[in-house]
Design an enzyme around this catalytic site. Structure first.
Site, PDB file in Angstrom:
ATOM      1  CB  SER A 138      -0.861  -0.003   1.277  1.00  0.00           C
ATOM      2  OG  SER A 138      -1.422   1.268   1.516  1.00  0.00           O
ATOM      3  CE1 TYR A 151      -4.482  -1.627   5.363  1.00  0.00           C
ATOM      4  CE2 TYR A 151      -3.367   0.415   4.825  1.00  0.00           C
ATOM      5  CZ  TYR A 151      -4.013  -0.731   4.420  1.00  0.00           C
ATOM      6  OH  TYR A 151      -4.181  -0.992   3.074  1.00  0.00           O
TER       7      TYR A 151
END
Ligand SMILES: NC(=O)C1=CN([C@@H]2O[C@H](COP(=O)(O)OP(=O)(O)OC[C@H]3O[C@@H](n4cnc5c(N)ncnc54)[C@H](O)[C@@H]3O)[C@@H](O)[C@H]2O)C=CC1
Ligand SMILES: CC(=O)C(C)=O
Length: 252
Positions: A138, A151
């Site tokens: 990501s 995350y």
């Protein structure tokens, strides 16, 4: 992709399904792995192909991971491509308030799940003497983000695992790369918008878009095309790379 076998985790989700469509449209057989059995069945119906096999499994459970690898090899005899993609965004809570079990769950799915998937798929690909793995990292693999500690940590770890696996597997002609998307229009992004502004998610959506040089969200299909490239022989000398699919965010 004719006669290729592609294994996809998080296969019932937005990016997983778009990748499945890209591979199916180009002649591959696809195995979709996901925790959500109903969503898997819906994905199969949505994709409308006979070349799909579904496996309900939890990527955090090593027995499940061994089972999804074994079942794929029993059915198709090989795994040419592994898209190691399942993930969750987790809670929006700063470090000082985050429960250990909340942190652990995000790490278990996003990082341990990626590790376990590579562990068992690399063993199979070593027997074959070839293979291509694409992990889903990501934009969060490069940056900090206040309120998303788990995350962010989990995706930094995916970047490190990708580079390390690429080095370890190179002698077996196995390539390992990652995509690093940002703000892709899936259920995960809707959840992020709802968390950022529960009463007006469209407002947080506009704020996210304002931080993207292209001024819009990406589509799952735009990620799928990069995954397809990395998985294919067109990327035959590409390994250990992170490919940004982020409308220019990392350039900013
Ligand atoms: N949507 C976005 O803006 C971005 C997404 N990503 C990453 O892309 C990947 C795919 O996400 P999306 O398609 O956007 O979200 P999604 O929520 O549509 O798909 C995620 C899928 O993973 C599955 N999953 C969750 N936990 C699992 C487990 N323990 N075992 C097996 N499957 C499990 C879910 O059931 C779901 O089908 C994730 O790794 C996410 O972190 C990365 C950057 C941006
Ligand atoms: C969820 C994610 O990785 C974003 C928005 O970049």
């Amino acid at each position: 992709m004719q006669n290729k076998v592609v294994l996809i985790t998080g296969g019932a989700g937005g990016i997983g399904q778009a990748a499945a469509k890209e591979f199916l449209d180009n002649g591959a057989s696809v195995v979709l792995v996901d925790l959500n059995e109903d969503a898997l069945n819906a994905a199969k119906e949505n994709l409308g192909s006979d070349n799909i096999h579904l496996i309900t499994a939890d990527v955090t459970n090593e027995e499940d991971v061994e089972r999804y690898v074994q079942e794929t090899v029993e059915k198709y005899e090989k795994i040419d491509i592994f898209f190691n993609n399942a993930g969750i965004n987790g809670p929006f809570t700063p470090i000082k308030d985050l429960e250990k079990k909340q942190f652990d769950l995000v790490m278990a799915i996003n990082t341990t799940g990626v590790f376990l998937g590579m562990k068992h798929v690399i063993r199979q690909m070593e027997k074959q003497g070839y293979g291509s793995i694409v992990n889903t990292a990501s934009n969060a693999a490069y940056i900090g983000s206040a309120g998303m500690p788990a995350y962010i940590a989990s995706k930094h770890a995916v970047a490190g695992l990708t580079k390390t696996a690429a080095l370890e597997a190179a002698e077996s002609q196995i390539r390992v790369n990652a995509v690093a998307p940002a703000a892709i229009d899936t259920n995960m992004l809707k959840d992020i918008q709802n968390n950022l502004s529960p009463d007006a998610p469209e407002q947080s959506g506009e704020a996210i878009k304002a931080g993207i040089p292209f001024g819009r969200f990406g589509t799952p299909e735009e990620v799928a095309k990069v995954v397809y490239f990395l998985a294919s022989d067109n990327a035959s000398f590409v390994t250990g790379s992170l490919y940004n699919v982020d409308g220019g965010m990392q350039a900013d």
